[in-house]
Write an enzyme that holds these catalytic residues in place. Structure first.
Site: not given
Length: 544
Positions: A228, A237, A250, A254, A256, A263, A277, A281, A355, A365, A421
């Site tokens: 992703d 969370d 990149d 990294d 992140t 997304h 916790n 969620i 979609n 898929a 997604s």
């Protein structure tokens, strides 16, 4: 969105060479909300993993057919070798698409070892070069019943687990209370008829995740690679839920999430957000670990090269499941070979159908090795924008699903998200729980158990809208356990046999109120029913 260049076919000697122009010429977008491309893409991202050269529009990916006599696993071809096949002065460098494989045999079986990168000279006419070759990739549209064969036998234990009583308080769906702030409105996990954006749901139109949780051993660390935009490691969370990943957009480590998109953070939260916790969620598979693999740039676009690199990285770095909330309107031989490589390595592959209703199910898929997922709402009705077609496997909740979110303006927050997604992580998380509950399962057995435990929707049996029906995590995990060896419920210490030590261990667990002692309904409490179940199990043939 950039057009993907395609070439023509040419035959040189005994070898047919199939090619597709590499990124950024092969541009694709994989998300639910369209993001416009930048005005200027500039240079392509730096290289991934084992690759050594930067990608640019001067690169062409080629596949050599089996009769070409050249393979990355055999004799390394030289520039002169390929020039003998691709006669032309414009090719200045060649190298394998992937320099090394974690499983060379799987690379050969999948055909991924036969892909090479040709780099053209600066100023070369790529359109003319592309006339040499043709991308012969086609979408494989085999029906799902032909994909997944039934296992040889089903463990009789399934009959007991399948009928397991979920006689639990509303706020205690499992051995432990679920105290997450938004769990009461997470209809996709447990639909009690909540009002979701003005639409009152149908109780039971959910994946029954709480019913699956007691079957999953605490501390089991099944790894799910999320291909992703990356994942935020600072979201409260998701803290502690991540293992190291990679950034192929990149060309660095990294992983992140991009702060403008979030997304990947959203899909990861649906899949494996921390549970109990007292914030946010509950994830579908709270014991799973997320491997962030970033293959999309800050504009939400990705290239076929990043896709291949991401799948390869996940397959070679310990992923048990690859979750792909993405779709490409095209495919290539290299992309399909990467999927086959991961499948050959016994990885469960899950992807969104798309979609856009009326269009074909998107890649990956569309691949027969992939579990293709559509989206439903809280009424068990197909989402209006969910792509349908002959490749669909099943559906899962994907409308107004609560997810993690992390941007500069809304750090460490949550949002309701819609799209196929967000149906995907429900299936990926369930697959992770299945593999945790029964580590002996193959990827084919996981797929078989998923589709054979679905709640049938739409036309009876399989159909192009709902596939085999809506995901049922509780029954899928129970069936996964049943596919394993017959288990002795009285084997408390888990050493594979019943001994006097198990009696001592059970008495201690029973007196301490340990969930290990909870063997009979009503589940969630330990009483004499559990003691009787232990005695019955100890005397049964399963424990003989």
């Amino acid at each position: 969105m950039g057009e993907r260049a395609r070439g023509k076919c040419a035959v040189f000697g005994r070898a047919i060479v199939v090619a597709a122009l590499a990124a950024p010429c092969g541009l694709a977008h994989g998300f639910d909300t369209p993001v416009p491309p930048p005005a200027s893409l500039g240079e392509a991202p730096s290289t991934f993993g084992p690759m050594t050269d930067p990608w640019s529009c001067r690169s062409i990916i080629v596949r050599l057919t089996d009769d070409a006599g050249l393979s990355a696993q055999g004799t390394q071809p030289t520039l002169a070798d390929l020039r003998g096949l691709l006669v032309g002065p414009d090719i200045v460098a060649i190298r394998p698409l992937v320099e090394s494989f974690g499983d060379p045999e799987a690379a050969v079986r999948s055909g991924l070892d036969r892909f090479y990168v040709l780099t053209a000279r600066s100023g070369a006419d790529l359109d003319a070069l592309a006339q040499w070759v043709q991308d012969v990739s086609v979408i494989v549209a085999s029906a799902l019943p032909e994909r997944f064969a039934a296992p040889d036998a089903v463990n009789p234990l399934f009959l007991r687990l399948h009928g397991r009583d979920e006689n639990l308080p509303e706020d205690n769906p499992g051995h432990l209370p679920v105290n997450d702030q938004y769990f009461p409105v997470q209809w996709s996990l447990r639909n009690t008829g909540q009002d979701v954006c003005g639409q009152v749901g149908i109780p039971g139109a959910d994946i029954a995740a709480p019913g699956a949780w007691p079957f999953v051993p605490p501390g089991s660390a099944v790894v799910v690679a999320v291909l992703d935009t990356g994942v935020s490691p600072t979201h409260p969370d998701l803290a502690g839920q991540l293992v190291p990943g990679q950034n192929f957009a990149d060309g660095n480590a990294d992983d992140t999430d991009d702060k403008a998109l979030s997304h990947g953070t959203s899909t990861a939260g649906v899949l494996a957000a921390r549970t109990n916790n007292e914030i946010g969620i509950a994830g579908v598979a709270p014991y799973a670990k997320i491997m962030p693999v970033r293959i999309f740039n800050s504009f939400g676009f990705g290239f076929e090269t990043e896709f291949v690199a991401g799948v390869m990285y996940a397959a070679d770095h310990g992923a048990d499941v690859i979750s792909m909330s993405l779709g490409y309107p095209f495919d290539s031989d290299a992309m399909k070979a990467a999927v086959r490589y991961a499948y050959e390595r016994d990885i469960v592959l899950v992807a969104s159908t798309g979609n856009t209703p009326g269009q074909a199910v998107q890649f990956p898929a569309s691949m027969p090795e992939t579990i293709a997922v559509g989206a439903t709402n809280n009424l068990d009705v197909l989402w209006n924008n969910s792509t349908t077609g002959p490749q669909i496997s099943l559906v899962a909740p994907g409308v107004d699903v609560w997810a993690t979110w992390d941007t500069p303006s809304e750090p460490g927050s949550y949002r309701e998200q819609s799209g196929t997604s967000f149906a995907v992580p429900h299936v990926s998380g369930t697959a992770a729980m299945m593999r945790a509950a029964n580590p002996t399962l193959s990827n084919e057995e996981v797929a078989w158990a998923l589709i054979n435990s679905c709640i049938d929707l739409g036309d009876p049996g399989w159909d192009e809208s709902y596939g085999y029906g809506r995901l049922n995590a509780k029954d899928a995990v129970a069936l996964a356990i049943a596919l394993g060896p017959v288990q002795c419920l009285a084997d408390v210490d888990g050493d594979g046999r019943f001994t006097v030590e198990d009696i001592d261990a059970y008495v201690i667990a029973f007196l301490a109120g340990d969930p290990k002692a909870d063997l009979a309904a009503p589940f969630g409490s330990i009483d004499t029913n559990d003691l009787e179940a232990f005695v019955a199990a100890a005397l049964s043939p399963d424990c003989g």
